[in-house]
Write a protein that holds these residues in place. Structure first.
Motif, PDB file in Angstrom:
ATOM      1  N   PRO A 266       0.797  -1.231   0.000  1.00  0.00           N
ATOM      2  CA  PRO A 266       0.000   0.000   0.000  1.00  0.00           C
ATOM      3  C   PRO A 266       0.828   1.279   0.000  1.00  0.00           C
ATOM      4  CG  PRO A 266      -1.022  -1.604   1.434  1.00  0.00           C
ATOM      5  CD  PRO A 266       0.273  -2.217   0.983  1.00  0.00           C
ATOM      6  N   THR A 267       1.940   1.282   0.739  1.00  0.00           N
ATOM      7  CA  THR A 267       2.781   2.482   0.779  1.00  0.00           C
ATOM      8  C   THR A 267       3.343   2.811  -0.601  1.00  0.00           C
ATOM      9  OG1 THR A 267       3.385   1.988   3.062  1.00  0.00           O
ATOM     10  CG2 THR A 267       4.780   3.543   1.889  1.00  0.00           C
ATOM     11  N   THR A 268       3.702   1.767  -1.360  1.00  0.00           N
ATOM     12  CA  THR A 268       4.211   1.958  -2.721  1.00  0.00           C
ATOM     13  C   THR A 268       3.208   2.754  -3.554  1.00  0.00           C
ATOM     14  OG1 THR A 268       5.357  -0.165  -2.605  1.00  0.00           O
ATOM     15  CG2 THR A 268       5.028   0.785  -4.804  1.00  0.00           C
ATOM     16  N   TYR A 269       1.971   2.307  -3.531  1.00  0.00           N
ATOM     17  CA  TYR A 269       0.945   2.940  -4.358  1.00  0.00           C
ATOM     18  C   TYR A 269       0.578   4.330  -3.845  1.00  0.00           C
ATOM     19  CZ  TYR A 269       0.514  -1.534  -6.697  1.00  0.00           C
ATOM     20  OH  TYR A 269       0.783  -2.663  -7.424  1.00  0.00           O
ATOM     21  N   ALA A 445       1.966   4.917   8.351  1.00  0.00           N
ATOM     22  CA  ALA A 445       2.181   3.538   8.795  1.00  0.00           C
ATOM     23  C   ALA A 445       1.637   3.400  10.208  1.00  0.00           C
ATOM     24  CB  ALA A 445       3.672   3.182   8.760  1.00  0.00           C
ATOM     25  N   VAL A 446       1.148   2.192  10.519  1.00  0.00           N
ATOM     26  CA  VAL A 446       0.589   1.965  11.844  1.00  0.00           C
ATOM     27  C   VAL A 446       0.885   0.537  12.287  1.00  0.00           C
ATOM     28  CG1 VAL A 446      -1.657   1.355  10.845  1.00  0.00           C
ATOM     29  CG2 VAL A 446      -1.511   1.997  13.265  1.00  0.00           C
ATOM     30  N   ALA A 447       1.126   0.379  13.576  1.00  0.00           N
ATOM     31  CA  ALA A 447       1.305  -0.942  14.170  1.00  0.00           C
ATOM     32  C   ALA A 447       0.653  -0.942  15.543  1.00  0.00           C
ATOM     33  CB  ALA A 447       2.781  -1.289  14.289  1.00  0.00           C
ATOM     34  N   VAL A 448      -0.116  -1.975  15.834  1.00  0.00           N
ATOM     35  CA  VAL A 448      -0.791  -2.103  17.118  1.00  0.00           C
ATOM     36  C   VAL A 448      -0.196  -3.302  17.855  1.00  0.00           C
ATOM     37  CG1 VAL A 448      -2.992  -2.578  18.264  1.00  0.00           C
ATOM     38  CG2 VAL A 448      -2.914  -1.020  16.299  1.00  0.00           C
ATOM     39  N   PHE A 449       0.133  -3.124  19.117  1.00  0.00           N
ATOM     40  CA  PHE A 449       0.747  -4.192  19.905  1.00  0.00           C
ATOM     41  C   PHE A 449       0.237  -4.108  21.346  1.00  0.00           C
ATOM     42  CE2 PHE A 449       3.376  -0.442  19.780  1.00  0.00           C
ATOM     43  CZ  PHE A 449       3.793  -0.246  21.087  1.00  0.00           C
ATOM     44  N   VAL A 451       0.442  -4.006  25.486  1.00  0.00           N
ATOM     45  CA  VAL A 451       1.270  -3.560  26.604  1.00  0.00           C
ATOM     46  C   VAL A 451       0.597  -4.020  27.897  1.00  0.00           C
ATOM     47  CG1 VAL A 451       2.239  -1.586  25.382  1.00  0.00           C
ATOM     48  CG2 VAL A 451       0.125  -1.299  26.668  1.00  0.00           C
ATOM     49  N   GLU A 452       1.398  -4.250  28.928  1.00  0.00           N
ATOM     50  CA  GLU A 452       0.877  -4.754  30.194  1.00  0.00           C
ATOM     51  C   GLU A 452      -0.095  -3.764  30.835  1.00  0.00           C
ATOM     52  OE1 GLU A 452       3.838  -6.004  32.916  1.00  0.00           O
ATOM     53  OE2 GLU A 452       4.780  -7.411  31.513  1.00  0.00           O
ATOM     54  N   ASP A 453      -1.119  -4.347  31.476  1.00  0.00           N
ATOM     55  CA  ASP A 453      -2.106  -3.516  32.154  1.00  0.00           C
ATOM     56  C   ASP A 453      -2.540  -4.241  33.425  1.00  0.00           C
ATOM     57  OD1 ASP A 453      -4.186  -1.148  31.864  1.00  0.00           O
ATOM     58  OD2 ASP A 453      -5.345  -2.923  32.435  1.00  0.00           O
ATOM     59  N   GLU A 454      -2.562  -3.504  34.561  1.00  0.00           N
ATOM     60  CA  GLU A 454      -2.878  -4.121  35.850  1.00  0.00           C
ATOM     61  C   GLU A 454      -4.261  -4.749  35.865  1.00  0.00           C
ATOM     62  OE1 GLU A 454      -2.602  -2.199  39.804  1.00  0.00           O
ATOM     63  OE2 GLU A 454      -0.638  -1.524  39.089  1.00  0.00           O
ATOM     64  N   LYS A 455      -5.211  -4.084  35.271  1.00  0.00           N
ATOM     65  CA  LYS A 455      -6.603  -4.536  35.339  1.00  0.00           C
ATOM     66  C   LYS A 455      -6.914  -5.600  34.298  1.00  0.00           C
ATOM     67  CE  LYS A 455     -11.359  -2.791  35.316  1.00  0.00           C
ATOM     68  NZ  LYS A 455     -12.222  -1.567  35.210  1.00  0.00           N
ATOM     69  N   TRP A 456      -6.475  -5.385  33.049  1.00  0.00           N
ATOM     70  CA  TRP A 456      -6.896  -6.238  31.937  1.00  0.00           C
ATOM     71  C   TRP A 456      -5.829  -7.245  31.493  1.00  0.00           C
ATOM     72  CZ3 TRP A 456     -11.842  -5.802  31.771  1.00  0.00           C
ATOM     73  CH2 TRP A 456     -12.464  -4.573  31.993  1.00  0.00           C
ATOM     74  N   GLY A 457      -4.678  -7.222  32.111  1.00  0.00           N
ATOM     75  CA  GLY A 457      -3.602  -8.125  31.696  1.00  0.00           C
ATOM     76  C   GLY A 457      -2.740  -7.474  30.636  1.00  0.00           C
ATOM     77  N   GLU A 458      -3.352  -7.108  29.517  1.00  0.00           N
ATOM     78  CA  GLU A 458      -2.702  -6.306  28.484  1.00  0.00           C
ATOM     79  C   GLU A 458      -3.769  -5.561  27.706  1.00  0.00           C
ATOM     80  OE1 GLU A 458      -0.456  -8.473  25.569  1.00  0.00           O
ATOM     81  OE2 GLU A 458      -1.970 -10.044  25.338  1.00  0.00           O
ATOM     82  N   VAL A 459      -3.365  -4.435  27.142  1.00  0.00           N
ATOM     83  CA  VAL A 459      -4.275  -3.611  26.345  1.00  0.00           C
ATOM     84  C   VAL A 459      -3.545  -3.178  25.086  1.00  0.00           C
ATOM     85  CG1 VAL A 459      -5.618  -2.763  28.305  1.00  0.00           C
ATOM     86  CG2 VAL A 459      -3.548  -1.538  27.591  1.00  0.00           C
ATOM     87  N   PRO A 460      -4.288  -2.839  24.031  1.00  0.00           N
ATOM     88  CA  PRO A 460      -3.632  -2.430  22.782  1.00  0.00           C
ATOM     89  C   PRO A 460      -3.087  -1.008  22.825  1.00  0.00           C
ATOM     90  CG  PRO A 460      -6.018  -2.442  22.508  1.00  0.00           C
ATOM     91  CD  PRO A 460      -5.752  -2.991  23.872  1.00  0.00           C
ATOM     92  N   ARG A 461      -1.949  -0.825  22.172  1.00  0.00           N
ATOM     93  CA  ARG A 461      -1.338   0.490  21.972  1.00  0.00           C
ATOM     94  C   ARG A 461      -1.031   0.628  20.488  1.00  0.00           C
ATOM     95  NH1 ARG A 461       3.367   2.202  25.893  1.00  0.00           N
ATOM     96  NH2 ARG A 461       1.510   2.823  27.076  1.00  0.00           N
ATOM     97  N   ALA A 462      -1.287   1.811  19.933  1.00  0.00           N
ATOM     98  CA  ALA A 462      -1.024   2.051  18.509  1.00  0.00           C
ATOM     99  C   ALA A 462       0.194   2.949  18.343  1.00  0.00           C
ATOM    100  CB  ALA A 462      -2.233   2.690  17.838  1.00  0.00           C
ATOM    101  N   ALA A 463       1.099   2.528  17.467  1.00  0.00           N
ATOM    102  CA  ALA A 463       2.231   3.376  17.067  1.00  0.00           C
ATOM    103  C   ALA A 463       1.958   3.841  15.637  1.00  0.00           C
ATOM    104  CB  ALA A 463       3.539   2.600  17.131  1.00  0.00           C
ATOM    105  N   ILE A 464       2.093   5.147  15.401  1.00  0.00           N
ATOM    106  CA  ILE A 464       1.710   5.716  14.106  1.00  0.00           C
ATOM    107  C   ILE A 464       2.827   6.611  13.569  1.00  0.00           C
ATOM    108  CG2 ILE A 464       0.105   7.292  12.936  1.00  0.00           C
ATOM    109  CD1 ILE A 464      -2.052   6.376  14.895  1.00  0.00           C
ATOM    110  N   VAL A 465       3.097   6.459  12.262  1.00  0.00           N
ATOM    111  CA  VAL A 465       3.955   7.399  11.543  1.00  0.00           C
ATOM    112  C   VAL A 465       3.027   8.324  10.754  1.00  0.00           C
ATOM    113  CG1 VAL A 465       5.741   7.701   9.794  1.00  0.00           C
ATOM    114  CG2 VAL A 465       5.836   5.740  11.354  1.00  0.00           C
ATOM    115  N   ILE A 466       3.174   9.626  10.948  1.00  0.00           N
ATOM    116  CA  ILE A 466       2.305  10.593  10.272  1.00  0.00           C
ATOM    117  C   ILE A 466       2.889  10.963   8.906  1.00  0.00           C
ATOM    118  CG2 ILE A 466       1.287  12.915  10.406  1.00  0.00           C
ATOM    119  CD1 ILE A 466       1.368  12.688  13.429  1.00  0.00           C
ATOM    120  N   ARG A 467       2.028  11.062   7.912  1.00  0.00           N
ATOM    121  CA  ARG A 467       2.448  11.453   6.568  1.00  0.00           C
ATOM    122  C   ARG A 467       2.959  12.893   6.568  1.00  0.00           C
ATOM    123  NH1 ARG A 467      -2.581  10.788   2.915  1.00  0.00           N
ATOM    124  NH2 ARG A 467      -1.168  11.597   1.335  1.00  0.00           N
ATOM    125  N   ASP A 468       3.928  13.148   5.711  1.00  0.00           N
ATOM    126  CA  ASP A 468       4.465  14.500   5.569  1.00  0.00           C
ATOM    127  C   ASP A 468       3.349  15.475   5.221  1.00  0.00           C
ATOM    128  OD1 ASP A 468       6.983  13.576   6.110  1.00  0.00           O
ATOM    129  OD2 ASP A 468       7.619  13.466   4.005  1.00  0.00           O
TER     130      ASP A 468
END
Length: 520
Positions: A266-269, A445-449, A451-468
């Motif tokens: 997708p990034t190519t296009y 670009a985006v990646a979701v992974f 991370v540890e959380d006391e209440k839920w065990g782990e929760v999602p975090r999003a890392a994002i690269v913003i377009r110029d």
């Protein structure tokens, strides 16, 4: 003797396609008969240096005719071709040379220091350098490994096609996987695997002998080789080789050569559509735009549809040579986000942990079967034991990917098993969340992974690269996801990064993201 392998393809095309252009590159044009003569000479030269059935010949370089000449010459002898990733470090290349037992290494002059450093303390006995760019400065070679010129090596051989018995079950290529954990594994692709994959592509993508495939992705990855180059040459069509991806130049080459097909992610296009020359470039020759890696965002689909273009998307991996499923362009919007339907000669199923087939709509592990699927890994008995399921209806490859079929038989990829997030007992598949975030115009670009959380065990975090030229806040991302995803799937935090850590093949390294950004 009968040669049913890849190494006979160009020789059979010599008369069928005499005078037709096979390859176009910075080195000029090669017709099928000219290419066949060069392949025969190189095969003879390799044979003179002791290369025969089962021996391994490695190649380190970008897209250039010598890559394919080495592939076809090696396999014509019944030997095994080992393409190496040019982005690797010397120890990584050295590992693959040692692991494969390659005794010949052909490399680009621009990568000579890497080739020489990597080849030390490996079985490599012959190192030939291809003059395909500015020569890099070399330190004196250690021991007896003195580089020679590739053209001199090729010219030393007789223009005689090898007479070797080769079957479809014989090993043709060892192609190393990305190795996101530990050392990479060498997938053993047979002549039959690659032949059947090419037939799948020709059948499902409607290739013709008049096609012009512009290769902007590196051939040392199985996607470019298996989905683009080999099917094109099998049909007697033309391959245009481009060593680097530069959007403006790609647009120029499409118009210049009247390219009918390109492939990318997708990034190519997106980068092509954002180039200043996009609106003024004649794209009317394009018929096949293939995309892998992830779903094409709707905003990118819109841009291409305005030019009368649609995408053929797909799902696969090195172990499937690489095609498993394909989504025809006619379904790119109605089934947006789907990997598509199984290739014509390939079977795909979704199973539970007991390998029982699941009904439509239920998520399980994706498994693949077919003549394009490898039977084993090189020197990896443990992986061979754990990666395949022996069932009554044959052997199935365990992909390690999660997914489901919809009611119409279209496959949707949920995520890698190891990337699944378990939050409060609920399974969250990052790919689904990433697909929704990727719809935002500001996201490059985006990646979701997890991370540890006391209440839920782990929760999602999003890392994002913003377009110029764009801006984006955490609040805007979370607001976009409200109502699109279940609340437990929405990331509890968003971070913005300059770039994503990636493997040599371009995949995002989520373990690195977790290590760097996985704590509060």
């Amino acid at each position: 003797m009968i040669n049913r392998g890849l190494g006979d393809w160009i020789h059979r095309r010599r008369v069928k396609s005499a005078g037709r252009i096979a390859l176009v590159s910075a080195a000029g044009e090669l017709t099928y008969d000219q290419l066949d003569e060069r392949i025969n000479r190189l095969a003879s030269a390799l044979a003179d240096r002791g290369i025969g059935q089962g021996d391994r010949v490695a190649y380190l370089g970008e897209n250039y005719p010598s890559f394919l000449e080495t592939l076809f010459a090696t396999t014509a002898l019944g030997a095994v071709f080992v393409p190496l990733n040019t982005r690797l470090a010397p120890p990584e290349v050295g590992f693959q040379l040692n692991d494969s037992g390659s005794t010949v290494l052909i490399a680009s002059t621009t990568l000579a220091p890497l080739a020489l450093a990597a080849a030390r303390k490996t079985p490599v006995q012959t190192l030939a350098l291809v003059d395909d760019g500015p020569a890099a400065a070399l330190e004196p070679a250690d021991g007896d490994l003195q580089p020679m010129d590739f053209e001199e090596l090729l010219a030393s051989g007789a223009a005689v096609h090898p007479d070797v018995q080769i079957g479809l079950d014989d090993l043709a290529v060892i192609l190393y996987t990305s190795g996101t954990t530990g050392n990479p594994k060498g997938a053993m692709l047979t002549h039959g695997n690659l032949t059947w994959n090419a037939l799948n592509v020709i059948t499902d993508f409607d290739y013709t002998s008049k096609d012009v495939s512009l290769m902007i992705a590196p051939m040392f990855h199985v996607a470019a080789l298996g989905m683009g180059v080999l099917p094109t040459l099998l049909k007697g069509a033309t391959v245009v080789l481009e060593p680097k991806f530069e959007p403006g130049r790609v647009l120029h080459l499409i118009e210049k050569h009247r390219a009918t097909g390109i492939s990318g992610v997708p990034t190519t296009y997106q980068m092509l559509a954002e180039h200043p020359d996009w609106d003024s470039t004649d794209l009317s020759s394009l018929r096949n735009l293939t995309c892998g890696g992830s779903a094409v965002p709707l905003r990118v689909l819109d841009i291409y549809e305005q030019r009368g273009l649609s995408f053929t998307m797909g799902y696969g991996m090195t172990e499937t040579s690489p095609g498993a499923t394909t989504l025809p362009g006619r379904y790119s919007r109605d089934k947006q986000g789907s990997g598509g339907l199984p290739h014509f000669h390939t079977e795909v199923r979704v199973v539970d942990p007991l390998n029982e087939v699941l009904p439509a709509g239920e998520v399980g592990e994706i498994q693949v079967q077919g003549p394009n699927v490898i039977a084993s890994y090189w020197n990896r008995e443990e992986a061979n034991q754990s990666s395949f399921v022996h069932a009554e209806d044959g052997v199935w490859l365990k992909t390690g990917d999660m997914g489901y079929f919809d009611e119409d038989g279209f496959l949707f990829i949920s995520d890698r098993i190891k990337d699944m997030i378990i939050s409060g007992g609920e399974n969250i598949y990052p790919a689904q969340v990433e697909q929704e975030i990727a719809q935002l115009d500001a996201v490059a670009a985006v990646a979701v992974f997890g991370v540890e959380d006391e209440k839920w065990g782990e929760v999602p975090r999003a890392a994002i690269v913003i377009r110029d030229g764009h801006e984006l806040t955490e609040a805007q991302v979370l607001e976009h996801l409200q109502g699109r995803l279940a609340r437990y799937k929405i990331p509890k935090s968003v971070i913005f990064v300059e770039e994503m850590p990636r493997t040599a093949s371009g995949k995002i390294r989520k373990p690195d993201l977790r290590k760097q950004y996985g704590t509060v």
